[in-house]
Design an enzyme around this catalytic site. Structure first.
Site, PDB file in Angstrom:
ATOM      1  N   GLY A 189       0.837  -1.205   0.000  1.00  0.00           N
ATOM      2  CA  GLY A 189       0.000   0.000   0.000  1.00  0.00           C
ATOM      3  C   GLY A 189       0.865   1.246   0.000  1.00  0.00           C
ATOM      4  N   GLY A 194       2.074   2.496   5.401  1.00  0.00           N
ATOM      5  CA  GLY A 194       3.230   1.631   5.706  1.00  0.00           C
ATOM      6  C   GLY A 194       3.852   2.000   7.044  1.00  0.00           C
ATOM      7  CD  GLU A 211       6.952  -5.624  -1.860  1.00  0.00           C
ATOM      8  OE1 GLU A 211       7.150  -4.803  -2.776  1.00  0.00           O
ATOM      9  OE2 GLU A 211       7.785  -6.484  -1.538  1.00  0.00           O
ATOM     10  CB  CYS A 245       2.968  -0.252  -7.178  1.00  0.00           C
ATOM     11  SG  CYS A 245       3.349  -1.956  -7.594  1.00  0.00           S
TER      12      CYS A 245
HETATM   13  P1  NAD Z   1      -3.430   2.080   1.147  1.00  0.00           P
HETATM   14  O1  NAD Z   1      -2.133   2.309   1.831  1.00  0.00           O
HETATM   15  O2  NAD Z   1      -4.469   3.136   1.191  1.00  0.00           O
HETATM   16  O3  NAD Z   1      -4.183   0.749   1.689  1.00  0.00           O
HETATM   17  C1  NAD Z   1      -3.591  -0.534   1.704  1.00  0.00           C
HETATM   18  C2  NAD Z   1      -4.214  -1.394   2.782  1.00  0.00           C
HETATM   19  O4  NAD Z   1      -4.062  -0.738   4.016  1.00  0.00           O
HETATM   20  C3  NAD Z   1      -5.706  -1.670   2.635  1.00  0.00           C
HETATM   21  O5  NAD Z   1      -5.938  -3.060   2.837  1.00  0.00           O
HETATM   22  C4  NAD Z   1      -6.370  -0.853   3.718  1.00  0.00           C
HETATM   23  O6  NAD Z   1      -7.476  -1.494   4.310  1.00  0.00           O
HETATM   24  C5  NAD Z   1      -5.272  -0.722   4.740  1.00  0.00           C
HETATM   25  N1  NAD Z   1      -5.360   0.551   5.441  1.00  0.00           N
HETATM   26  C6  NAD Z   1      -5.715   1.758   4.919  1.00  0.00           C
HETATM   27  N2  NAD Z   1      -5.660   2.711   5.882  1.00  0.00           N
HETATM   28  C7  NAD Z   1      -5.259   2.114   7.008  1.00  0.00           C
HETATM   29  C8  NAD Z   1      -5.006   2.561   8.344  1.00  0.00           C
HETATM   30  N3  NAD Z   1      -5.137   3.838   8.702  1.00  0.00           N
HETATM   31  N4  NAD Z   1      -4.598   1.658   9.254  1.00  0.00           N
HETATM   32  C9  NAD Z   1      -4.443   0.360   8.919  1.00  0.00           C
HETATM   33  N5  NAD Z   1      -4.669  -0.121   7.675  1.00  0.00           N
HETATM   34  C10 NAD Z   1      -5.071   0.724   6.737  1.00  0.00           C
HETATM   35  O7  NAD Z   1      -2.963   1.739  -0.283  1.00  0.00           O
HETATM   36  P2  NAD Z   1      -3.831   1.619  -1.551  1.00  0.00           P
HETATM   37  O8  NAD Z   1      -4.496   2.924  -1.822  1.00  0.00           O
HETATM   38  O9  NAD Z   1      -4.676   0.399  -1.445  1.00  0.00           O
HETATM   39  O10 NAD Z   1      -2.702   1.381  -2.655  1.00  0.00           O
HETATM   40  C11 NAD Z   1      -2.007   2.439  -3.253  1.00  0.00           C
HETATM   41  C12 NAD Z   1      -0.546   2.455  -2.881  1.00  0.00           C
HETATM   42  O11 NAD Z   1      -0.016   1.156  -2.816  1.00  0.00           O
HETATM   43  C13 NAD Z   1       0.293   3.200  -3.891  1.00  0.00           C
HETATM   44  O12 NAD Z   1       1.208   4.010  -3.223  1.00  0.00           O
HETATM   45  C14 NAD Z   1       1.019   2.103  -4.627  1.00  0.00           C
HETATM   46  O13 NAD Z   1       2.230   2.474  -5.213  1.00  0.00           O
HETATM   47  C15 NAD Z   1       1.209   1.097  -3.548  1.00  0.00           C
HETATM   48  N6  NAD Z   1       1.378  -0.231  -4.104  1.00  0.00           N
HETATM   49  C16 NAD Z   1       2.578  -0.839  -3.969  1.00  0.00           C
HETATM   50  C17 NAD Z   1       2.767  -2.093  -4.524  1.00  0.00           C
HETATM   51  C18 NAD Z   1       4.068  -2.826  -4.401  1.00  0.00           C
HETATM   52  O14 NAD Z   1       4.069  -3.986  -4.708  1.00  0.00           O
HETATM   53  N7  NAD Z   1       5.136  -2.193  -3.980  1.00  0.00           N
HETATM   54  C19 NAD Z   1       1.719  -2.703  -5.201  1.00  0.00           C
HETATM   55  C20 NAD Z   1       0.508  -2.043  -5.305  1.00  0.00           C
HETATM   56  C21 NAD Z   1       0.334  -0.807  -4.738  1.00  0.00           C
END
Ligand code: NAD
Length: 459
Positions: A189, A194, A211, A245
């Site tokens: 995410g 993170g 990631e 990503c």
């Molecule tokens: P996000 O960080 O908003 O959410 C990811 C996960 O975190 C979800 O399952 C969500 O339920 C949980 N989450 C959200 N807010 C939270 C909180 N406050 N506390 C605990 N958990 C929480 O990410 P997204 O919008 O789903 O994805 C977008 C980001 O992910 C982009 O920055 C993208 O580059 C990155 N990404 C990275 C990879 C990789 O493999 N490196 C792959 C895909 C996406």
């Protein structure tokens, strides 16, 4: 909810401690089951991906379902080799003895996925967890609800329920999950979440794989094949409507070829998606109105060279090329994660390197150059999770490559054997014989001092 999580975790932990997940046979069975699930029930997943992201079948097969089937197969075929203890040299003074490294499972892991590849981003870490002999709880993203529902329904039908389960929900549910004591947390995410995940993990010193994302640059040198560069960048950027990503987030193009490059880029968009990409069955949609509003806001600065149309009701934003963007514009600050591509001109390769190095380390870095020395120079002078020369966004398909970020774009690697390693403890084991037990190692050290000091290098 908390009581449910407690019960779930206790059940998985008891199962893990029973040793049932350790044998290669169990791991192989589960990997076969993952492949069967995404193959036999492909239609359920295709349907969910279409509803969540309007993902076409080709992209859904290549990036999600076939990718998972192949990865599960790849791991199953290599598993016994990965699991084999490594023999190491035993020092003379510890003879007779045998030294090995074993790869022990960690226990029960939590896998938190992102919504952009909602099936792949929980099943791929699961393949690593199972390869390592672990139990896991999957938490797919609530932002892609159809995919989360498909996983919640099918995972228990195919996989060992005592070892793997799916928890659904949003931020409150994920927060509750993070309060538990896990043996491993795998998070995909954004960087800011993170940090929340890592802070929660720190309480129990739980190992994490993060990631994350970032602004992955594509550098186009004057020596590049501009047409091929433009087509590959266009494909990487506008796949999944820019919500990938590893997609190139912006382009740094050598000034003298900028105009030609832009011409090729625009031609590539028209060739891929036609004059009106909203009608193209191959162009995706933004995942939510929240993201739509955020991405649309990024169009406020710079000139629209191509695209720029949008339709909130359809969550559609056209593949858009921006030029003349001021350095302070929001589109150049955080990861775009949408179908906009700013193209910035640079005087030379040193300026491109300086631009990249003035920012946090990206997940991917792409160099388009006919001149190998230029590509080598950029690679040597920069850092990124991974990189590609004359291509972009596709390198994670290669199973042998470690996948993951560095610095702001994440920590820890997975895919193939790298995932197996992330989910195991490399345990150094010394096995001694007892037939000989020379007194030299024991005090008083005045006894046999000369021989011991010679053997142990004491001066
Ligand atoms: P996000 O960080 O908003 O959410 C990811 C996960 O975190 C979800 O399952 C969500 O339920 C949980 N989450 C959200 N807010 C939270 C909180 N406050 N506390 C605990 N958990 C929480 O990410 P997204 O919008 O789903 O994805 C977008 C980001 O992910 C982009 O920055 C993208 O580059 C990155 N990404 C990275 C990879 C990789 O493999 N490196 C792959 C895909 C996406």
């Amino acid at each position: 909810m908390t009581a449910d999580i407690d019960t779930l975790l206790a059940r998985h932990r008891t199962y893990f401690r029973s040793g049932k997940t350790r044998p290669a046979e169990w791991r192989e069975q589960q990997l076969v089951a993952i492949k069967a699930m995404v193959t036999e029930r492909a239609d359920v997943f295709y349907d969910a991906l279409w509803k969540d992201l309007r993902r076409n079948r080709v992209d859904a097969a290549v990036a999600d379902l076939n990718a998972i089937a192949d990865e599960a197969d790849y791991a199953r075929r290599r598993l016994r080799r990965w699991m084999k203890p490594q023999s190491e040299r035993t020092p003379f003074f510890l003879l007779p003895g045998r030294t090995t490294v074993t790869f022990d499972p960690l226990g029960v892991g939590l896998i938190i996925g992102a919504w952009n590849y909602p099936i792949q981003l929980v099943l791929s870490p699961l393949i690593a967890a199972i390869s390592g002999g672990n139990c896991a709880v999957l938490k797919p993203s609530e932002v892609s609800p159809h995919s989360a529902q498909a996983l919640a329904e099918l995972v228990p039908q195919y996989l060992d329920r005592e070892a793997v389960s799916v928890a659904t929900g949003g931020v409150p549910e994920t927060t509750a999950l993070l309060e538990q004591h896990w043996d491993h947390i795998f998070f995909t995410g954004g960087t800011s979440i993170g940090r929340i995940v890592m802070t929660a993990a720190a309480k129990n010193l739980t190992p994490v794989v993060l990631e994350l994302g970032g602004k992955s640059p594509a550098i186009v040198d004057a020596s590049a094949d501009l047409k091929v560069a433009a087509r590959r960048i266009a494909h990487g950027r506008w796949l999944n409507a820019g919500q990938t990503c590893t997609a190139p987030d912006y382009v740094l193009v050598a000034k003298q070829v900028a105009s030609d490059f832009l011409g090729h880029l625009k031609a590539a968009v028209v060739d891929f998606y036609g004059p009106d990409p909203q009608q193209s069955p191959d162009f995706g949609r933004v995942v939510s109105t929240r993201n739509f509003d955020r991405i649309k806001g990024l169009l406020s600065e710079g000139s629209v060279y191509h695209g720029g149309q949008h339709d909130r009701g359809d969550l559609y934003i056209a593949p858009t090329i921006l030029t003349g963007v001021p350095a302070t514009a929001p589109v150049l600050q955080d990861e775009i994660f949408g179908p906009i591509l700013p193209v910035l001109e640079v005087e030379n390769i040193d300026q491109a390197i300086a631009h990249v190095n003035a920012r946090p380390h990206p997940l991917g870095l792409y160099i388009f150059a006919g001149d190998k020395a230029v590509a080598d120079r950029v690679l040597a002078a920069t850092a990124s999770g991974d990189a590609a020369v004359n291509d972009c966004a596709v390198q994670p398909i290669i199973r042998e490559l470690p996948f993951g970020g560095v610095g702001n774009s994440g920590m820890g690697k997975y895919h193939g054997e790298w995932g197996f390693r992330a989910y195991t403890n490399a345990r150094g084991v010394l096995r001694r014989g007892t037939a000989i037990d020379p007194p030299l190692r024991y005090p008083p050290y005045s006894r046999g001092a000369k021989l011991r000091n010679w053997l142990m290098g004491v001066r």
